[in-house]
Design a protein around this motif. Structure first.
Motif, PDB file in Angstrom:
ATOM      1  N   MET A 170       0.836  -1.204   0.000  1.00 32.34           N
ATOM      2  CA  MET A 170       0.000   0.000   0.000  1.00 32.34           C
ATOM      3  C   MET A 170       0.872   1.255   0.000  1.00 32.34           C
ATOM      4  SD  MET A 170      -3.359  -0.571   0.117  1.00 32.34           S
ATOM      5  CE  MET A 170      -4.100   0.815   0.982  1.00 32.34           C
ATOM      6  N   TYR A 171       0.323   2.300  -0.611  1.00 38.96           N
ATOM      7  CA  TYR A 171       0.997   3.589  -0.663  1.00 38.96           C
ATOM      8  C   TYR A 171       0.010   4.690  -0.289  1.00 38.96           C
ATOM      9  CZ  TYR A 171       4.747   1.264  -3.246  1.00 38.96           C
ATOM     10  OH  TYR A 171       5.773   0.433  -3.612  1.00 38.96           O
ATOM     11  N   CYS A 172       0.541   5.828   0.094  1.00 38.10           N
ATOM     12  CA  CYS A 172      -0.309   7.011   0.276  1.00 38.10           C
ATOM     13  C   CYS A 172       0.156   8.096  -0.680  1.00 38.10           C
ATOM     14  CB  CYS A 172      -0.292   7.495   1.716  1.00 38.10           C
ATOM     15  SG  CYS A 172       1.331   7.904   2.397  1.00 38.10           S
ATOM     16  N   LEU A 173      -0.801   8.896  -1.135  1.00 38.86           N
ATOM     17  CA  LEU A 173      -0.536   9.980  -2.067  1.00 38.86           C
ATOM     18  C   LEU A 173      -0.834  11.312  -1.408  1.00 38.86           C
ATOM     19  CD1 LEU A 173      -2.245   8.675  -5.343  1.00 38.86           C
ATOM     20  CD2 LEU A 173       0.083   8.208  -4.521  1.00 38.86           C
ATOM     21  N   GLU A 174       0.016  12.289  -1.676  1.00 34.42           N
ATOM     22  CA  GLU A 174      -0.254  13.675  -1.285  1.00 34.42           C
ATOM     23  C   GLU A 174      -0.783  14.383  -2.523  1.00 34.42           C
ATOM     24  OE1 GLU A 174       3.062  15.471   1.000  1.00 34.42           O
ATOM     25  OE2 GLU A 174       3.889  13.430   1.047  1.00 34.42           O
ATOM     26  N   LEU A 175      -2.069  14.687  -2.498  1.00 32.26           N
ATOM     27  CA  LEU A 175      -2.732  15.269  -3.656  1.00 32.26           C
ATOM     28  C   LEU A 175      -2.514  16.772  -3.694  1.00 32.26           C
ATOM     29  CD1 LEU A 175      -6.083  13.283  -3.385  1.00 32.26           C
ATOM     30  CD2 LEU A 175      -4.014  12.664  -4.671  1.00 32.26           C
ATOM     31  N   ALA A 176      -2.591  17.330  -4.900  1.00 26.21           N
ATOM     32  CA  ALA A 176      -2.415  18.765  -5.102  1.00 26.21           C
ATOM     33  C   ALA A 176      -3.737  19.386  -5.525  1.00 26.21           C
ATOM     34  CB  ALA A 176      -1.345  19.023  -6.161  1.00 26.21           C
ATOM     35  N   GLY A 177      -3.832  20.690  -5.378  1.00 26.19           N
ATOM     36  CA  GLY A 177      -5.047  21.388  -5.792  1.00 26.19           C
ATOM     37  C   GLY A 177      -6.150  21.276  -4.764  1.00 26.19           C
ATOM     38  N   GLU A 178      -7.314  21.797  -5.148  1.00 30.29           N
ATOM     39  CA  GLU A 178      -8.448  21.859  -4.224  1.00 30.29           C
ATOM     40  C   GLU A 178      -9.521  20.816  -4.522  1.00 30.29           C
ATOM     41  OE1 GLU A 178      -9.866  25.851  -4.469  1.00 30.29           O
ATOM     42  OE2 GLU A 178      -8.057  26.731  -3.583  1.00 30.29           O
ATOM     43  N   ASP A 179      -9.393  20.102  -5.616  1.00 27.80           N
ATOM     44  CA  ASP A 179     -10.408  19.131  -6.032  1.00 27.80           C
ATOM     45  C   ASP A 179      -9.803  17.728  -5.941  1.00 27.80           C
ATOM     46  OD1 ASP A 179     -12.277  17.509  -7.281  1.00 27.80           O
ATOM     47  OD2 ASP A 179     -12.667  18.906  -8.921  1.00 27.80           O
ATOM     48  N   ASP A 180     -10.028  17.074  -4.791  1.00 25.32           N
ATOM     49  CA  ASP A 180      -9.420  15.766  -4.579  1.00 25.32           C
ATOM     50  C   ASP A 180      -9.955  14.714  -5.547  1.00 25.32           C
ATOM     51  OD1 ASP A 180      -7.890  16.730  -2.497  1.00 25.32           O
ATOM     52  OD2 ASP A 180      -9.244  16.032  -0.921  1.00 25.32           O
ATOM     53  N   ALA A 181     -11.210  14.815  -5.932  1.00 22.68           N
ATOM     54  CA  ALA A 181     -11.771  13.831  -6.862  1.00 22.68           C
ATOM     55  C   ALA A 181     -11.073  13.922  -8.215  1.00 22.68           C
ATOM     56  CB  ALA A 181     -13.272  14.037  -7.019  1.00 22.68           C
ATOM     57  N   PHE A 182     -10.803  15.137  -8.674  1.00 17.86           N
ATOM     58  CA  PHE A 182     -10.096  15.308  -9.939  1.00 17.86           C
ATOM     59  C   PHE A 182      -8.661  14.806  -9.827  1.00 17.86           C
ATOM     60  CE2 PHE A 182      -7.470  17.835 -12.856  1.00 17.86           C
ATOM     61  CZ  PHE A 182      -8.049  17.468 -14.059  1.00 17.86           C
ATOM     62  N   ALA A 183      -7.985  15.151  -8.724  1.00 20.01           N
ATOM     63  CA  ALA A 183      -6.618  14.679  -8.526  1.00 20.01           C
ATOM     64  C   ALA A 183      -6.572  13.160  -8.493  1.00 20.01           C
ATOM     65  CB  ALA A 183      -6.049  15.256  -7.234  1.00 20.01           C
ATOM     66  N   ALA A 184      -7.555  12.539  -7.854  1.00 16.04           N
ATOM     67  CA  ALA A 184      -7.604  11.078  -7.787  1.00 16.04           C
ATOM     68  C   ALA A 184      -7.826  10.474  -9.164  1.00 16.04           C
ATOM     69  CB  ALA A 184      -8.695  10.631  -6.830  1.00 16.04           C
ATOM     70  N   CYS A 185      -8.642  11.138  -9.982  1.00 22.93           N
ATOM     71  CA  CYS A 185      -8.878  10.662 -11.350  1.00 22.93           C
ATOM     72  C   CYS A 185      -7.576  10.651 -12.139  1.00 22.93           C
ATOM     73  CB  CYS A 185      -9.918  11.548 -12.023  1.00 22.93           C
ATOM     74  SG  CYS A 185     -10.318  11.083 -13.727  1.00 22.93           S
ATOM     75  N   GLU A 186      -6.791  11.716 -12.027  1.00 18.60           N
ATOM     76  CA  GLU A 186      -5.498  11.726 -12.717  1.00 18.60           C
ATOM     77  C   GLU A 186      -4.558  10.694 -12.117  1.00 18.60           C
ATOM     78  OE1 GLU A 186      -1.646  14.481 -13.850  1.00 18.60           O
ATOM     79  OE2 GLU A 186      -2.790  14.887 -12.025  1.00 18.60           O
ATOM     80  N   ALA A 187      -4.534  10.587 -10.786  1.00 11.49           N
ATOM     81  CA  ALA A 187      -3.626   9.647 -10.126  1.00 11.49           C
ATOM     82  C   ALA A 187      -3.870   8.212 -10.565  1.00 11.49           C
ATOM     83  CB  ALA A 187      -3.765   9.759  -8.610  1.00 11.49           C
ATOM     84  N   ALA A 188      -5.104   7.907 -10.965  1.00  8.87           N
ATOM     85  CA  ALA A 188      -5.429   6.543 -11.403  1.00  8.87           C
ATOM     86  C   ALA A 188      -4.653   6.133 -12.648  1.00  8.87           C
ATOM     87  CB  ALA A 188      -6.926   6.413 -11.654  1.00  8.87           C
ATOM     88  N   SER A 189      -4.051   7.098 -13.349  1.00  8.30           N
ATOM     89  CA  SER A 189      -3.216   6.759 -14.497  1.00  8.30           C
ATOM     90  C   SER A 189      -1.858   6.215 -14.062  1.00  8.30           C
ATOM     91  CB  SER A 189      -3.019   7.985 -15.391  1.00  8.30           C
ATOM     92  OG  SER A 189      -2.224   8.974 -14.753  1.00  8.30           O
ATOM     93  N   ALA A 190      -1.523   6.372 -12.782  1.00  9.19           N
ATOM     94  CA  ALA A 190      -0.216   5.921 -12.276  1.00  9.19           C
ATOM     95  C   ALA A 190      -0.320   5.051 -11.046  1.00  9.19           C
ATOM     96  CB  ALA A 190       0.651   7.142 -11.953  1.00  9.19           C
ATOM     97  N   ALA A 191      -1.541   4.762 -10.597  1.00  9.79           N
ATOM     98  CA  ALA A 191      -1.734   4.022  -9.352  1.00  9.79           C
ATOM     99  C   ALA A 191      -2.996   3.175  -9.439  1.00  9.79           C
ATOM    100  CB  ALA A 191      -1.826   4.991  -8.167  1.00  9.79           C
ATOM    101  N   ASP A 192      -3.058   2.163  -8.586  1.00  5.05           N
ATOM    102  CA  ASP A 192      -4.204   1.252  -8.568  1.00  5.05           C
ATOM    103  C   ASP A 192      -5.080   1.522  -7.355  1.00  5.05           C
ATOM    104  OD1 ASP A 192      -3.157  -0.152 -10.802  1.00  5.05           O
ATOM    105  OD2 ASP A 192      -1.860  -1.311  -9.461  1.00  5.05           O
ATOM    106  N   ALA A 193      -6.388   1.469  -7.572  1.00  2.00           N
ATOM    107  CA  ALA A 193      -7.374   1.534  -6.477  1.00  2.00           C
ATOM    108  C   ALA A 193      -7.184   2.782  -5.622  1.00  2.00           C
ATOM    109  CB  ALA A 193      -7.305   0.276  -5.614  1.00  2.00           C
ATOM    110  N   VAL A 194      -7.300   3.943  -6.255  1.00  2.00           N
ATOM    111  CA  VAL A 194      -7.130   5.215  -5.550  1.00  2.00           C
ATOM    112  C   VAL A 194      -8.341   5.476  -4.660  1.00  2.00           C
ATOM    113  CG1 VAL A 194      -6.729   7.686  -5.803  1.00  2.00           C
ATOM    114  CG2 VAL A 194      -5.803   6.095  -7.510  1.00  2.00           C
ATOM    115  N   ASP A 195      -8.090   5.772  -3.388  1.00  2.00           N
ATOM    116  CA  ASP A 195      -9.157   6.003  -2.418  1.00  2.00           C
ATOM    117  C   ASP A 195      -8.812   7.246  -1.606  1.00  2.00           C
ATOM    118  OD1 ASP A 195     -11.321   5.770  -0.681  1.00  2.00           O
ATOM    119  OD2 ASP A 195     -10.358   4.244   0.562  1.00  2.00           O
ATOM    120  N   VAL A 196      -9.583   8.323  -1.786  1.00  2.00           N
ATOM    121  CA  VAL A 196      -9.367   9.544  -1.009  1.00  2.00           C
ATOM    122  C   VAL A 196      -9.839   9.282   0.425  1.00  2.00           C
ATOM    123  CG1 VAL A 196      -9.936  11.981  -0.751  1.00  2.00           C
ATOM    124  CG2 VAL A 196      -9.605  11.012  -3.043  1.00  2.00           C
ATOM    125  N   VAL A 197      -8.919   9.417   1.392  1.00  2.00           N
ATOM    126  CA  VAL A 197      -9.238   9.069   2.782  1.00  2.00           C
ATOM    127  C   VAL A 197      -9.343  10.283   3.683  1.00  2.00           C
ATOM    128  CG1 VAL A 197      -8.243   6.764   2.574  1.00  2.00           C
ATOM    129  CG2 VAL A 197      -6.784   8.666   3.325  1.00  2.00           C
TER     130      VAL A 197
END
Length: 324
Positions: A1-28
């Motif tokens: 498991m890994y954790c991501l530090e997201l950028a910007g103010e829209d976590d859902a959008f950041a998670a959508c982009e992160a899915a191009s480089a990571a599996d099973a992205v879950d904003v916690v």
């Protein structure tokens, strides 16, 4: 498991982009996500993720709980270490200095030496809302977008898209090594530049020769090693075979008539959506309004739709589309 530090103010959008480089992205928590696995090289290209860390554990947002978690954790690491704590978005009242001092003490007791300048390992301690994530830094994104400001390019026109957003859109569309990305309304070539910089072959088209020449100039100057083709063409009638590309990104005209004389705006967008569904399985379409119904009527399924405020008079609607 890994954790991501997201950028910007829209976590859902950041998670959508992160899915191009990571599996099973879950904003916690605000600004934080967990994932099952990452592609470190792809993660370095992301616009709206700062860092990924190998997750040690998750606990409540307090220094004492973080210390207890680290005390109980097992890991096979030696050498020097730096502890970096963040209060993400200022969402907690935790003292990051206290956290760094306390968790650094735990690691020193376990045989590490402290090196704040060039450590062998970096421990990230991330506080947000009621959550604390602790992890070993694994990858960081390359934050060089300021080097490619639209106004600094050889060819510039007002209204050019910021590199940060263009990078996110091409990542969501699937840009990368061995992939081909199309922008059928390429303008000054900002989308093409970002796709080329992550290793994709890029194809652009525009109705105006001025934009075609300008895009070619920008690509030649800023991505001299890339493979690209830019042509004059009508987005509603592309000179491409079926399934010719892997993904499409285009920024539809905002609240004005198309420069292609025989199309009004609605016909242009509908025609472009129909044509891009013919040549690609995935698309990201940016506009000043929702074209979701039109996309669904022209061969697409709307996977996600984001509303991203640019300034008081402009909200961008970002349509993430997969072929129906």
């Amino acid at each position: 498991m890994y954790c991501l530090e997201l950028a910007g103010e829209d976590d859902a959008f950041a998670a959508c982009e992160a899915a191009s480089a990571a599996d099973a992205v879950d904003v916690v928590a605000p600004g934080l996500a967990t994932v099952r696995g990452i592609d470190p090289e792809r993660l370095r290209t992301l616009a709206y993720t700062h860092r990924a860390s190998e997750l040690v554990g998750r606990t409540d947002a307090s220094v004492e709980h973080a210390r207890t978690l680290l005390d109980a954790a097992g890991f096979d690491r030696r050498g020097s270490v730096a502890v970096r704590a963040r209060n993400v978005h200022g969402a907690t009242d935790v003292s990051t200095q206290e956290a760094e001092r306390t968790l650094g003490g735990v690691l020193v007791d376990r045989g590490f030496t402290v090196d704040l300048d060039d450590p062998d390992h970096e421990l990230r301690v991330l506080f947000s809302d009621d959550t604390c994530l602790v992890g070993w830094l694994a990858a960081e994104s390359i934050r060089d977008f300021g080097d490619r400001k639209p106004t600094d390019r050889p060819f510039f026109q007002p209204g050019s898209m910021a590199p940060l957003d263009a990078r996110a859109f091409v990542n969501i569309a699937g840009a990368g090594e061995g992939k081909t990305i199309l922008d059928p309304m390429c303008g000054t070539g900002g989308v093409l530049l970002e796709a080329a910089l992550v290793g994709a072959r890029v194809v652009g088209a525009d109705a105006q020769w001025k934009m075609v020449r300008g895009s070619r100039t920008n690509l030649a100057e800023l991505t001299p090693e890339a493979t690209w083709d830019v042509m004059r063409g009508d987005a509603t009638s592309l000179a491409l075979r079926d399934d010719a590309v892997d993904g499409v990104v285009f920024d539809a005209p905002y609240g004005r008539q198309s420069k292609i004389a025989r199309h009004d705006l609605e016909d242009l967008v509908a025609g472009a959506l129909s044509e891009t569904a013919r040549v690609a399985p995935r698309a990201v379409v940016v506009a000043d309004r929702s074209w979701a119904d039109v996309a669904e009527a022209n061969g697409w399924q709307v996977e996600q739709l984001f509303e991203r405020r640019v300034h008081r008079s402009l909200t961008r609607y970002v349509h993430v589309l997969t072929r129906a």
